[in-house]
Motif scaffolding. Structure first.
Motif, PDB file in Angstrom:
ATOM      1  N   MET A 296      32.288  13.455  20.161  1.00 20.76           N
ATOM      2  CA  MET A 296      31.890  13.748  21.761  1.00 20.76           C
ATOM      3  C   MET A 296      30.432  13.037  21.637  1.00 20.76           C
ATOM      4  O   MET A 296      29.570  13.192  20.635  1.00 20.76           O
ATOM      5  CB  MET A 296      31.826  15.198  21.996  1.00 20.76           C
ATOM      6  N   THR A 297      30.335  12.467  22.622  1.00 14.51           N
ATOM      7  CA  THR A 297      29.065  11.732  22.988  1.00 14.51           C
ATOM      8  C   THR A 297      28.048  12.725  23.686  1.00 14.51           C
ATOM      9  O   THR A 297      28.411  13.736  24.308  1.00 14.51           O
ATOM     10  CB  THR A 297      29.419  10.358  24.054  1.00 14.51           C
ATOM     11  N   PRO A 298      26.808  12.378  23.451  1.00 19.29           N
ATOM     12  CA  PRO A 298      26.001  13.111  24.369  1.00 19.29           C
ATOM     13  C   PRO A 298      26.064  12.943  25.761  1.00 19.29           C
ATOM     14  O   PRO A 298      26.414  12.068  26.367  1.00 19.29           O
ATOM     15  CB  PRO A 298      24.509  12.703  23.844  1.00 19.29           C
ATOM     16  N   PRO A 299      25.707  14.008  26.559  1.00 20.81           N
ATOM     17  CA  PRO A 299      25.860  14.011  28.157  1.00 20.81           C
ATOM     18  C   PRO A 299      25.002  12.745  28.695  1.00 20.81           C
ATOM     19  O   PRO A 299      23.855  12.588  28.034  1.00 20.81           O
ATOM     20  CB  PRO A 299      25.414  15.375  28.537  1.00 20.81           C
ATOM     21  N   ILE A 300      25.377  12.357  29.773  1.00 22.33           N
ATOM     22  CA  ILE A 300      24.684  11.236  30.405  1.00 22.33           C
ATOM     23  C   ILE A 300      24.016  11.968  31.702  1.00 22.33           C
ATOM     24  O   ILE A 300      24.637  12.663  32.328  1.00 22.33           O
ATOM     25  CB  ILE A 300      25.601   9.999  30.976  1.00 22.33           C
ATOM     26  N   VAL A 301      22.834  11.487  31.826  1.00 28.13           N
ATOM     27  CA  VAL A 301      22.067  12.052  33.143  1.00 28.13           C
ATOM     28  C   VAL A 301      21.527  10.875  33.861  1.00 28.13           C
ATOM     29  O   VAL A 301      20.672  10.042  33.156  1.00 28.13           O
ATOM     30  CB  VAL A 301      20.698  12.985  32.604  1.00 28.13           C
TER      31      VAL A 301
END
Length: 69
Positions: A1-6
């Motif tokens: 899973m990739t880190p969240p994008i903000v």
């Protein structure tokens, strides 16, 4: 899973939405290869979004669930 994008406020396009090109480039960078992006709803700013692989490709969804408003 990739880190969240903000999408930060400074990358805002239309009022309250992430600028499309900048948002698409962050999305592509998070999965590590070029993408073709079809926005199906506005990209929120200052909101963590999760990147996940789907049967049709990839999806970007608000960490607290889709916005159905």
């Amino acid at each position: 899973m990739t880190p969240p994008i903000v999408i930060p406020r400074w990358a805002q396009g239309r009022s309250g939405m992430g600028q499309g090109g900048w948002s698409a480039s962050r999305f592509a960078a998070s999965i590590g290869h070029p993408v073709i992006v079809a926005f199906r709803s506005p990209i929120p700013i200052d909101t963590p979004m999760l990147v996940s692989e789907t049967a049709d490709g990839w999806s970007l969804t608000a960490a607290d669930g889709p916005d159905d408003s």
